[in-house]
Design a protein around this motif. Structure first.
Motif, short mmCIF file in Angstrom:
data_model
loop_
_atom_site.label_atom_id
_atom_site.label_comp_id
_atom_site.label_asym_id
_atom_site.label_seq_id
_atom_site.Cartn_x
_atom_site.Cartn_y
_atom_site.Cartn_z
N GLU A 27 0.81 -1.22 0.00
CA GLU A 27 0.00 0.00 0.00
C GLU A 27 0.85 1.28 0.00
O GLU A 27 0.33 2.38 -0.17
CB GLU A 27 -0.95 0.02 1.20
CG GLU A 27 -0.27 -0.05 2.56
CD GLU A 27 -0.13 -1.48 3.07
OE1 GLU A 27 0.00 -1.65 4.30
OE2 GLU A 27 -0.12 -2.42 2.24
N GLU A 28 2.16 1.14 0.19
CA GLU A 28 3.06 2.30 0.18
C GLU A 28 3.69 2.55 -1.19
O GLU A 28 4.25 3.62 -1.43
CB GLU A 28 4.18 2.09 1.21
CG GLU A 28 3.72 1.98 2.64
CD GLU A 28 4.85 1.61 3.59
OE1 GLU A 28 4.69 1.84 4.81
OE2 GLU A 28 5.88 1.06 3.13
N LEU A 29 3.60 1.58 -2.08
CA LEU A 29 4.40 1.62 -3.31
C LEU A 29 4.09 2.81 -4.21
O LEU A 29 5.01 3.42 -4.77
CB LEU A 29 4.22 0.32 -4.09
CG LEU A 29 4.72 -0.95 -3.38
CD1 LEU A 29 4.53 -2.17 -4.26
CD2 LEU A 29 6.19 -0.81 -2.98
N ASP A 30 2.81 3.15 -4.35
CA ASP A 30 2.45 4.27 -5.24
C ASP A 30 3.07 5.57 -4.76
O ASP A 30 3.62 6.35 -5.57
CB ASP A 30 0.93 4.41 -5.32
CG ASP A 30 0.28 3.29 -6.13
OD1 ASP A 30 1.00 2.65 -6.90
OD2 ASP A 30 -0.93 3.06 -5.96
N GLU A 31 3.01 5.84 -3.46
CA GLU A 31 3.59 7.08 -2.92
C GLU A 31 5.11 7.06 -3.01
O GLU A 31 5.73 8.10 -3.28
CB GLU A 31 3.14 7.27 -1.47
CG GLU A 31 1.70 7.72 -1.31
CD GLU A 31 1.46 9.09 -1.92
OE1 GLU A 31 2.33 9.97 -1.77
OE2 GLU A 31 0.41 9.28 -2.55
N ARG A 44 5.84 7.81 -14.77
CA ARG A 44 4.70 8.39 -15.48
C ARG A 44 3.56 8.64 -14.48
O ARG A 44 3.30 7.86 -13.60
CB ARG A 44 4.20 7.51 -16.63
CG ARG A 44 5.22 7.25 -17.72
CD ARG A 44 5.48 8.46 -18.58
NE ARG A 44 4.29 8.84 -19.35
CZ ARG A 44 4.14 10.01 -19.93
NH1 ARG A 44 5.07 10.94 -19.81
NH2 ARG A 44 3.06 10.29 -20.61
N GLY A 45 2.88 9.76 -14.65
CA GLY A 45 1.92 10.21 -13.65
C GLY A 45 0.58 9.52 -13.66
O GLY A 45 -0.06 9.39 -12.63
N GLN A 46 0.12 9.05 -14.83
CA GLN A 46 -1.22 8.49 -14.89
C GLN A 46 -1.32 7.18 -14.12
O GLN A 46 -0.45 6.32 -14.20
CB GLN A 46 -1.65 8.27 -16.36
CG GLN A 46 -2.03 9.54 -17.09
CD GLN A 46 -0.84 10.34 -17.58
OE1 GLN A 46 0.29 10.00 -17.26
NE2 GLN A 46 -1.08 11.40 -18.33
N GLY A 47 -2.44 7.04 -13.40
CA GLY A 47 -2.63 5.86 -12.58
C GLY A 47 -2.99 4.61 -13.34
O GLY A 47 -2.98 3.51 -12.79
N TYR A 48 -3.33 4.75 -14.64
CA TYR A 48 -3.81 3.57 -15.37
C TYR A 48 -2.70 2.72 -15.98
O TYR A 48 -2.97 1.66 -16.54
CB TYR A 48 -4.82 3.98 -16.45
CG TYR A 48 -4.43 5.11 -17.38
CD1 TYR A 48 -3.40 4.96 -18.31
CD2 TYR A 48 -5.12 6.31 -17.35
CE1 TYR A 48 -3.07 5.98 -19.17
CE2 TYR A 48 -4.81 7.35 -18.22
CZ TYR A 48 -3.78 7.18 -19.13
OH TYR A 48 -3.46 8.20 -19.99
N TYR A 49 -1.45 3.12 -15.92
CA TYR A 49 -0.38 2.32 -16.52
C TYR A 49 -0.12 1.06 -15.68
O TYR A 49 -0.08 1.11 -14.45
CB TYR A 49 0.90 3.13 -16.65
CG TYR A 49 0.83 4.21 -17.71
CD1 TYR A 49 0.44 3.89 -19.01
CD2 TYR A 49 1.15 5.53 -17.43
CE1 TYR A 49 0.37 4.87 -19.99
CE2 TYR A 49 1.08 6.51 -18.41
CZ TYR A 49 0.68 6.17 -19.69
OH TYR A 49 0.60 7.14 -20.66
N THR A 50 0.09 -0.07 -16.37
CA THR A 50 0.25 -1.35 -15.69
C THR A 50 1.56 -2.05 -16.00
O THR A 50 1.92 -3.00 -15.30
CB THR A 50 -0.90 -2.30 -16.10
OG1 THR A 50 -0.87 -2.49 -17.52
CG2 THR A 50 -2.24 -1.75 -15.67
N GLY A 51 2.27 -1.67 -17.05
CA GLY A 51 3.47 -2.40 -17.45
C GLY A 51 4.57 -1.47 -17.90
O GLY A 51 5.00 -0.58 -17.17
#
Length: 416
Positions: free
Chosen positions: A191-195, A279-286
């Motif tokens: 849960e910390e990874l995005d930040e 990259r800033g967008q939250g939708y990137y997965t790979g």
């Protein structure tokens, strides 16, 4: 009445529009040669489609459109101020593309290759390089998770950029799952990874000490922070990542993309692994990409894989990946360097006498030139200066009596 365009919006005089048209034609020509096909989507989308967490920081920049009539009155009366809007202007082309695909899937091939070159809108604070209305130029492949898609996007985008005189550039590449796996190995919680990634993305601006201070201020485990900062103190290579992850499918995927793209582009531009690219967008997965221009001194494009985004519309995930050229930033490079469109075929015919006969004369040249007619003025020198400043290739002075010889700017074309 206010004659200026709104802040963050632009008028383009013919010479500037000519540069923009040239850029579009060059880019489209390359993309179509790779088999991509152009589509169009509306500038306005349902607010629920675009006002969600997938857009990252762009969520704060949406131009929202108020409800109309009774619906607006009712929302105000009930003090539901967060429900005053039901539509908004698109802030990028990716989210509208996913809705387009979901809506038209039955009429599309199994693997789709799309071009989008269109306007988007963001409620920015206008400044150099940041406008409120601007063009994005995207190519996307939908329906395949094969790393060949990333390779093709890199090759097509790089070749398109090579048709424009922007100088040397490099395409930086990373993989979000690899980044998350490495961070997890240092002890950061899921849960910390995005930040943590947000802080790490600032490495080139604030350095490793700045990243450390920011992570400490957020209260993360000090041992994990020390391991990360030690790791990024020196350049992070694929080999160093291999030592941590050992067997890893995402790493194998990334190596395939980098090696394949390098083999096909043959050193036309650099392809660089960048462990800190987020990259800033939250939708990137790979895989994620950015184009770095030495001439502009910053990023002039980017993109990545977004395998989960279409599933929000149709209930099943469809693999997708896209790459966007920073059209406006490249336009700024060309404009500031006084770029002129090559192979200019603008011809001015300055006529004296009958307009219809002059038009008939002009028709002989229209298959090879873009021809404009000007009536012979009292001060021809002033007109000649004007057409030269407007970038004409040449001019012809024409009259029925054959009394005036033609002169031209670049080379002698015709005497009448």
């Amino acid at each position: 009445m206010i004659k200026q365009a709104l802040k963050g919006m632009n008028d383009f005089i013919p010479r500037d529009a000519e540069i923009r048209d040239y850029m579009m034609s060059q880019i489209l020509k390359v993309y179509k040669s790779f088999g991509f096909e152009r589509i169009y989507t509306p500038a306005i989308e349902d607010i629920n489609n675009i006002d969600n967490k997938e857009g990252g920081e762009n969520q704060k920049l949406i131009f929202k459109i108020l409800k109309r009539g009774e619906k607006l009155d009712k929302a105000i009366e009930e003090q539901k101020y967060d429900e005053l809007s039901d539509m908004g202007l698109r802030y990028d082309l990716t989210l509208p593309l996913t809705r387009f695909y979901a809506n038209n899937r039955s009429n599309l091939p199994q693997i789709c290759k799309f071009i989008q070159l269109d306007r988007v809108y963001r409620a920015e604070r206008p400044q150099r390089g940041r406008d409120r209305e601007f063009y994005q130029c995207d190519i996307d492949i939908i329906g395949s998770s094969n790393p060949s898609c990333e390779i093709e996007l890199i090759c097509a985008t790089g070749q398109a950029l090579k048709t424009l005189p922007i100088g040397d550039f490099a395409i930086r590449i990373n993989h979000r799952q690899i980044l998350r796996n490495v961070l997890s190995s240092f002890g950061f919680l899921n849960e910390e990874l995005d930040e943590v990634c947000i802080s790490l993305d600032k490495l080139d601006k604030i350095g490793s000490n700045g990243v450390k201070d920011e992570l400490v201020s957020k209260g993360y485990n000090l041992d994990s922070i020390d391991k990360l900062c030690y790791f990024i103190k020196n350049p992070v290579t694929i080999e160093r990542v291999k030592e941590i992850l050992k067997e890893n499918e995402y790493l194998d995927n990334l190596i395939t993309v980098i090696n394949g793209a390098r083999a096909l582009t043959k050193d036309d531009f650099d392809i660089v692994y960048d462990f800190t690219l987020v990259r800033g967008q939250g939708y990137y997965t790979g895989c994620v990409f950015e184009i770095e221009s030495k001439k502009f001194g910053g990023t002039v494009g980017g993109g990545g894989r977004y395998d989960n985004l279409i599933g929000k519309f149709i209930g099943e995930n469809v693999p997708a990946v896209g790459f966007s050229i920073g059209f406006e930033r490249i336009y700024a490079i060309l404009k500031e360097s006084n770029f002129t469109v090559p192979n200019n075929k603008k011809l001015a015919i300055i006529y004296k006498g009958d307009y219809v006969k002059a038009m008939q004369f002009a028709s002989e040249y229209r298959k090879d030139y873009s021809v404009s007619l000007y009536e012979f003025p009292k001060k021809v020198g002033k007109l000649l200066n004007r057409i030269e400043n407007e970038g004409y290739y040449a001019y012809i002075i024409y009259d029925e009596a054959n009394e005036i010889n033609s002169i031209n700017i670049i080379e002698k074309i015709q005497q009448v």
